[in-house]
Design a protein around this motif. Structure first.
Motif, PDB file in Angstrom:
ATOM      1  N   ALA A   1      18.523   1.159   5.657  1.00  0.00           N
ATOM      2  CA  ALA A   1      17.411   1.560   4.780  1.00  0.00           C
ATOM      3  C   ALA A   1      16.086   1.475   5.526  1.00  0.00           C
ATOM      4  N   ALA A   2      15.915   0.413   6.328  1.00  0.00           N
ATOM      5  CA  ALA A   2      14.671   0.258   7.095  1.00  0.00           C
ATOM      6  C   ALA A   2      14.548   1.367   8.138  1.00  0.00           C
ATOM      7  N   GLN A   3      15.650   1.683   8.815  1.00  0.00           N
ATOM      8  CA  GLN A   3      15.616   2.731   9.843  1.00  0.00           C
ATOM      9  C   GLN A   3      15.402   4.103   9.226  1.00  0.00           C
ATOM     10  N   ALA A   4      16.009   4.323   8.047  1.00  0.00           N
ATOM     11  CA  ALA A   4      15.831   5.617   7.375  1.00  0.00           C
ATOM     12  C   ALA A   4      14.370   5.828   7.005  1.00  0.00           C
ATOM     13  N   ALA A   5      13.716   4.731   6.570  1.00  0.00           N
ATOM     14  CA  ALA A   5      12.292   4.835   6.223  1.00  0.00           C
ATOM     15  C   ALA A   5      11.482   5.216   7.454  1.00  0.00           C
ATOM     16  N   GLY A   6      11.965   4.823   8.644  1.00  0.00           N
ATOM     17  CA  GLY A   6      11.231   5.112   9.870  1.00  0.00           C
ATOM     18  C   GLY A   6      11.458   6.503  10.424  1.00  0.00           C
ATOM     19  N   VAL A   7      12.522   7.176   9.969  1.00  0.00           N
ATOM     20  CA  VAL A   7      12.807   8.527  10.475  1.00  0.00           C
ATOM     21  C   VAL A   7      11.629   9.453  10.204  1.00  0.00           C
ATOM     22  N   GLU A   8      11.101   9.342   9.003  1.00  0.00           N
ATOM     23  CA  GLU A   8       9.970  10.192   8.606  1.00  0.00           C
ATOM     24  C   GLU A   8       8.744   9.893   9.464  1.00  0.00           C
ATOM     25  N   ILE A   9       8.559   8.625   9.800  1.00  0.00           N
ATOM     26  CA  ILE A   9       7.410   8.231  10.630  1.00  0.00           C
ATOM     27  C   ILE A   9       7.504   8.897  11.998  1.00  0.00           C
ATOM     28  N   ASN A  10       8.685   8.847  12.599  1.00  0.00           N
ATOM     29  CA  ASN A  10       8.850   9.441  13.928  1.00  0.00           C
ATOM     30  C   ASN A  10       8.818  10.965  13.883  1.00  0.00           C
ATOM     31  N   LYS A  11       9.188  11.534  12.763  1.00  0.00           N
ATOM     32  CA  LYS A  11       9.069  12.994  12.623  1.00  0.00           C
ATOM     33  C   LYS A  11       7.587  13.374  12.660  1.00  0.00           C
TER      34      LYS A  11
ATOM     35  N   PRO B   1       8.694   9.269  20.088  1.00  0.00           N
ATOM     36  CA  PRO B   1       9.188   8.369  19.051  1.00  0.00           C
ATOM     37  C   PRO B   1       9.096   6.916  19.517  1.00  0.00           C
ATOM     38  N   ARG B   2       9.043   6.000  18.589  1.00  0.00           N
ATOM     39  CA  ARG B   2       9.027   4.575  18.915  1.00  0.00           C
ATOM     40  C   ARG B   2       9.868   3.839  17.874  1.00  0.00           C
ATOM     41  N   PRO B   3      10.250   2.587  18.167  1.00  0.00           N
ATOM     42  CA  PRO B   3      11.012   1.836  17.164  1.00  0.00           C
ATOM     43  C   PRO B   3      10.211   1.670  15.871  1.00  0.00           C
ATOM     44  N   VAL B   4      10.913   1.682  14.772  1.00  0.00           N
ATOM     45  CA  VAL B   4      10.278   1.432  13.481  1.00  0.00           C
ATOM     46  C   VAL B   4       9.839  -0.027  13.443  1.00  0.00           C
ATOM     47  N   ARG B   5       8.617  -0.248  12.967  1.00  0.00           N
ATOM     48  CA  ARG B   5       8.115  -1.618  12.850  1.00  0.00           C
ATOM     49  C   ARG B   5       8.208  -2.054  11.394  1.00  0.00           C
TER      50      ARG B   5
ATOM     51  N   GLY C   1       0.836  -1.210   0.000  1.00  0.00           N
ATOM     52  CA  GLY C   1       0.000   0.000   0.000  1.00  0.00           C
ATOM     53  C   GLY C   1       0.861   1.247   0.000  1.00  0.00           C
ATOM     54  N   SER C   2       0.619   2.146   0.957  1.00  0.00           N
ATOM     55  CA  SER C   2       1.372   3.408   1.009  1.00  0.00           C
ATOM     56  C   SER C   2       2.587   3.316   1.932  1.00  0.00           C
ATOM     57  N   LYS C   3       2.862   2.123   2.449  1.00  0.00           N
ATOM     58  CA  LYS C   3       4.003   1.972   3.371  1.00  0.00           C
ATOM     59  C   LYS C   3       5.322   2.055   2.598  1.00  0.00           C
ATOM     60  N   GLU C   4       6.381   2.322   3.330  1.00  0.00           N
ATOM     61  CA  GLU C   4       7.716   2.272   2.732  1.00  0.00           C
ATOM     62  C   GLU C   4       8.075   0.815   2.452  1.00  0.00           C
ATOM     63  N   ARG C   5       8.828   0.600   1.372  1.00  0.00           N
ATOM     64  CA  ARG C   5       9.245  -0.765   1.040  1.00  0.00           C
ATOM     65  C   ARG C   5      10.739  -0.781   0.749  1.00  0.00           C
ATOM     66  N   VAL C   6      11.421  -1.779   1.282  1.00  0.00           N
ATOM     67  CA  VAL C   6      12.839  -1.993   0.994  1.00  0.00           C
ATOM     68  C   VAL C   6      12.944  -3.320   0.241  1.00  0.00           C
ATOM     69  N   LEU C   7      13.477  -3.270  -0.974  1.00  0.00           N
ATOM     70  CA  LEU C   7      13.573  -4.468  -1.818  1.00  0.00           C
ATOM     71  C   LEU C   7      14.924  -5.141  -1.594  1.00  0.00           C
TER      72      LEU C   7
END
Length: 294
Positions: free
Chosen positions: A108-118, A127-131, A58-64
């Motif tokens: 890459a996974a953590q970078a995708a989560g930076v925006e979420i915590n912002k 802030p919380r850990p990226v899931r 969906g609209s989630k971040e994806r790391v291939l």
């Protein structure tokens, strides 16, 4: 070229009762996930693209993640990198067994989560850990990847597909939590050519297929790739391994000739040996797919 043209349709059948249940649970958990780590087999990046992946992400971040990079040639890796970039994607190549490329995936996974915590911070939330969730076909190396990310063995990992049967969260660090999901295969795979490649690579989970037909298809595919992409494959992988020239044969004829040549005419044993040799890398580093239009 279609490797299924000589074989009856619906060659590959499977009975994924537990996969249907796992898929239902996965969909429930996906609501809580920020990032999807999609793991594919670097030997067959298109065949290991689950048809529902876009819907799940969906609209989630994806790391291939393209795992088993050690089983393809550097040129194949380069061709796939260029092709995916033209599709607007960045592939992360890994050898999860040895840990190659895993740090880049974690970043890459953590970078995708930076925006979420912002966004959480902007709403006055802590802030919380990226899931993140790790999704892919059975046996593509998801559990090995998680164990490498964590730095210790917490997730059962085995060479046989379908080991992971339940969903569980694993804390990787203060910044990252991972959901280890069972391998997901479509309940029905219309593309029998993709199904054949999944069977050849042992990425298909609980399946029923004829070893002799699948091994014949592998030989056909190797002969075809040798003809059209000589620079991407090791030189004459079948002849080098078995000291038997396959150039004039179909895959099926080569399998029978090899049975007479090496295995006292036992075609089933020959088929199993050919598939095992390919899966263990004894035929060399061989991609079974090349990017379209290469």
């Amino acid at each position: 070229m279609s490797i299924t043209q000589n074989y009856k349709l619906n060659l590959i059948q499977w009975y994924p009762g537990h996969i249907a249940k796992a898929e239902k649970k996965l969909k429930e958990q996906l609501k809580r996930v920020d990032v999807v780590l999609e793991v594919r087999d670097a030997r067959i990046p298109l065949a290991t693209n689950h048809p529902q992946m876009t819907e799940w992400v969906g609209s989630k971040e994806r790391v291939l993640v393209l795992n088993r990079v050690d089983m393809i040639t550097p040129l194949a890796r380069s061709l796939w990198t260029d092709w995916f970039k033209r599709q607007g994607e960045v592939p992360y190549f890994t050898n999860a067994q040895q840990g190659q490329g895993v740090i880049a995936v974690s970043k890459a996974a953590q970078a995708a989560g930076v925006e979420i915590n912002k966004r959480r911070s902007d709403r006055g939330m802590l802030p919380r850990p990226v899931r993140a969730v790790v999704i892919g076909f059975p046996n593509v190396g998801k559990s090995a990847l998680i164990n490498r990310l964590l730095g210790k063995r917490v997730v059962e990992s085995a060479a046989r597909p379908g080991v992971t049967r339940s969903l569980r969260w694993v804390r990787i660090s203060e910044q990252l939590e991972l959901l280890d999901a069972p391998g997901v295969i479509p309940l029905k795979l219309e593309d029998q050519e993709a199904a054949l490649k999944l069977a050849i690579c042992d990425d298909i989970g609980e399946a029923s297929y004829d070893n002799q037909l699948v091994a014949s298809a592998l030989a056909d595919l190797l002969l075809y790739l040798e003809a059209v992409a000589t620079d991407v494959l090791p030189k004459k992988p079948l002849e080098t391994r078995y000291d038997l020239d396959p150039t004039t044969d179909t895959g099926e004829a080569y399998l029978h000739a090899l049975a007479q040549h090496r295995y006292k005419g036992d075609v089933e044993r020959t088929a199993r040996q050919l598939l095992t040799d390919f899966r263990k890398g004894f035929l060399g580093t061989i991609p079974l797919e090349l990017p379209p239009n290469v």
